[in-house]
Scaffold this active site. Structure first.
Site, PDB file in Angstrom:
ATOM      1  N   LYS A 109       0.819  -1.213   0.000  1.00 15.22           N
ATOM      2  CA  LYS A 109       0.000   0.000   0.000  1.00 15.22           C
ATOM      3  C   LYS A 109       0.862   1.276   0.000  1.00 15.22           C
ATOM      4  O   LYS A 109       2.065   1.234   0.264  1.00 15.22           O
ATOM      5  CB  LYS A 109      -0.932  -0.036   1.218  1.00 15.22           C
TER       6      LYS A 109
ATOM      7  N   TYR B 203     -12.363  -2.122  -3.757  1.00 16.96           N
ATOM      8  CA  TYR B 203     -12.844  -2.177  -2.372  1.00 16.96           C
ATOM      9  C   TYR B 203     -14.367  -2.070  -2.292  1.00 16.96           C
ATOM     10  O   TYR B 203     -14.908  -1.726  -1.239  1.00 16.96           O
ATOM     11  CB  TYR B 203     -12.181  -1.085  -1.535  1.00 16.96           C
TER      12      TYR B 203
ATOM     13  N   PHE C  18     -15.449   3.830   6.850  1.00 15.27           N
ATOM     14  CA  PHE C  18     -14.087   4.200   6.457  1.00 15.27           C
ATOM     15  C   PHE C  18     -13.863   4.133   4.947  1.00 15.27           C
ATOM     16  O   PHE C  18     -12.746   4.370   4.478  1.00 15.27           O
ATOM     17  CB  PHE C  18     -13.068   3.320   7.184  1.00 15.27           C
TER      18      PHE C  18
ATOM     19  N   THR D 175      -5.529  -6.773  10.958  1.00 12.37           N
ATOM     20  CA  THR D 175      -5.829  -5.521  10.249  1.00 12.37           C
ATOM     21  C   THR D 175      -5.287  -4.311  11.007  1.00 12.37           C
ATOM     22  O   THR D 175      -4.675  -3.413  10.409  1.00 12.37           O
ATOM     23  CB  THR D 175      -7.355  -5.375  10.067  1.00 12.37           C
TER      24      THR D 175
ATOM     25  N   ARG E 190       2.435  -6.204   9.369  1.00 11.67           N
ATOM     26  CA  ARG E 190       1.725  -5.057   9.938  1.00 11.67           C
ATOM     27  C   ARG E 190       2.305  -4.654  11.298  1.00 11.67           C
ATOM     28  O   ARG E 190       2.405  -3.471  11.603  1.00 11.67           O
ATOM     29  CB  ARG E 190       0.232  -5.365  10.001  1.00 11.67           C
TER      30      ARG E 190
ATOM     31  N   ASN F  84      -2.010   0.305   6.687  1.00 17.75           N
ATOM     32  CA  ASN F  84      -1.470  -0.928   7.272  1.00 17.75           C
ATOM     33  C   ASN F  84      -0.639  -1.741   6.280  1.00 17.75           C
ATOM     34  O   ASN F  84      -0.518  -2.962   6.395  1.00 17.75           O
ATOM     35  CB  ASN F  84      -2.605  -1.751   7.901  1.00 17.75           C
TER      36      ASN F  84
ATOM     37  N   HIS G 125      -2.360  -5.332   1.507  1.00 18.04           N
ATOM     38  CA  HIS G 125      -3.631  -6.030   1.281  1.00 18.04           C
ATOM     39  C   HIS G 125      -3.314  -7.479   0.965  1.00 18.04           C
ATOM     40  O   HIS G 125      -2.302  -7.769   0.320  1.00 18.04           O
ATOM     41  CB  HIS G 125      -4.392  -5.422   0.086  1.00 18.04           C
TER      42      HIS G 125
ATOM     43  N   GLU H 121      -9.291 -11.091  -7.746  1.00 20.26           N
ATOM     44  CA  GLU H 121      -8.398  -9.941  -7.570  1.00 20.26           C
ATOM     45  C   GLU H 121      -7.187 -10.043  -8.506  1.00 20.26           C
ATOM     46  O   GLU H 121      -6.740  -9.029  -9.054  1.00 20.26           O
ATOM     47  CB  GLU H 121      -7.969  -9.850  -6.099  1.00 20.26           C
TER      48      GLU H 121
HETATM   49  P1  ADP Z   1      -7.934  -6.671   5.818  1.00 25.40           P
HETATM   50  O1  ADP Z   1      -7.102  -5.748   4.942  1.00 25.40           O
HETATM   51  O2  ADP Z   1      -7.166  -7.125   7.025  1.00 25.40           O
HETATM   52  O3  ADP Z   1      -8.559  -7.804   5.053  1.00 25.40           O
HETATM   53  P2  ADP Z   1     -10.576  -5.409   5.826  1.00 25.40           P
HETATM   54  O4  ADP Z   1     -10.851  -6.178   4.573  1.00 25.40           O
HETATM   55  O5  ADP Z   1     -11.558  -5.517   6.947  1.00 25.40           O
HETATM   56  O6  ADP Z   1      -9.122  -5.774   6.420  1.00 25.40           O
HETATM   57  O7  ADP Z   1     -10.440  -3.859   5.495  1.00 25.40           O
HETATM   58  C1  ADP Z   1      -9.835  -3.434   4.286  1.00 25.40           C
HETATM   59  C2  ADP Z   1      -8.926  -2.268   4.609  1.00 25.40           C
HETATM   60  O8  ADP Z   1      -9.711  -1.169   5.056  1.00 25.40           O
HETATM   61  C3  ADP Z   1      -7.928  -2.501   5.741  1.00 25.40           C
HETATM   62  O9  ADP Z   1      -6.765  -3.200   5.345  1.00 25.40           O
HETATM   63  C4  ADP Z   1      -7.612  -1.086   6.156  1.00 25.40           C
HETATM   64  O10 ADP Z   1      -6.707  -0.442   5.244  1.00 25.40           O
HETATM   65  C5  ADP Z   1      -8.986  -0.427   6.033  1.00 25.40           C
HETATM   66  N1  ADP Z   1      -9.732  -0.477   7.287  1.00 25.40           N
HETATM   67  C6  ADP Z   1     -10.332  -1.555   7.852  1.00 25.40           C
HETATM   68  N2  ADP Z   1     -10.939  -1.250   9.010  1.00 25.40           N
HETATM   69  C7  ADP Z   1     -10.737   0.089   9.196  1.00 25.40           C
HETATM   70  C8  ADP Z   1     -11.104   1.029  10.200  1.00 25.40           C
HETATM   71  N3  ADP Z   1     -11.838   0.656  11.265  1.00 25.40           N
HETATM   72  N4  ADP Z   1     -10.697   2.312  10.051  1.00 25.40           N
HETATM   73  C9  ADP Z   1      -9.983   2.701   8.987  1.00 25.40           C
HETATM   74  N5  ADP Z   1      -9.602   1.870   7.985  1.00 25.40           N
HETATM   75  C10 ADP Z   1      -9.961   0.582   8.085  1.00 25.40           C
HETATM   76 MG    MG Z   2      -9.972  -7.731   3.524  1.00 25.39          MG
END
Ligand code: ADP
Ligand code: MG
Length: 140
Positions: free
Chosen positions: A11, A51, A59, A93, A104, A114, A117, A128
């Site tokens: 990212k 997304y 968010f 996450t 992370r 973070n 992805h 994807e």
């Molecule tokens: P992951 O990337 O671990 O699969 P998610 O699919 O739930 O997590 O979320 C996608 C992305 O959205 C996260 O990697 C992060 O960049 C962002 N994100 C998730 N939850 C939050 C939150 N509560 N506040 C801000 N950004 C978030």
């Molecule tokens: Mg995810």
């Protein structure tokens, strides 16, 4: 053991801090092989579509803005149980909740920024990968 392919994004927070190699080193040390890789700048439309599953989350707009704030590196990773293995080495996450040694925990800035992805299922991995790569761009 099953050889799988999964999809990864390094990212903008990581590319901005020149951590493309540091992230990739942790992926490789976990047993994942980079079989396709390119550095791109996502368009607004691409980020919103990629997304799309999070469109209703509070968010979403911030996430899309962040993902187009700088270059990303999109990658296809191959290995035994690659989907789960990548999720393991990524960590939780929220980096505050991630285990030591994960990408992370060691490298990420915040729950949003973070660093990586990773696909959450084999089915989503295939979708994807196809979103960003033609079959002949993937060399195993
Ligand atoms: P992951 O990337 O671990 O699969 P998610 O699919 O739930 O997590 O979320 C996608 C992305 O959205 C996260 O990697 C992060 O960049 C962002 N994100 C998730 N939850 C939050 C939150 N509560 N506040 C801000 N950004 C978030
Ligand atoms: Mg995810």
């Amino acid at each position: 053991m099953t050889t799988e392919r999964t999809f990864s994004i390094i990212k903008p927070d990581a590319t901005r801090r020149n951590l493309t190699g540091a992230v990739t080193k942790l992926l490789e040390e976990a047993g994942l092989r980079v079989v396709a890789s390119k550095r791109i700048h996502l368009s607004l439309r691409q980020a919103e579509e990629f997304y799309g599953v999070h469109r209703e989350r509070p968010f979403f707009n911030d996430l899309v803005s962040f993902m187009i704030s700088g270059p990303v590196v999109v990658q296809v990773l191959e290995g035994d149980n690659a989907v789960a293995k990548n999720r393991d080495v990524m960590g939780a996450t929220n980096p505050a909740n991630a285990d030591a040694g994960t990408i992370r925990k060691e490298l990420a800035e915040s729950i949003e920024a973070n660093s990586v992805h990773g696909s959450d299922s084999l089915e989503n991995a295939a979708t994807e990968i196809a979103f960003f790569f033609k079959p002949d761009e993937i060399v195993g």
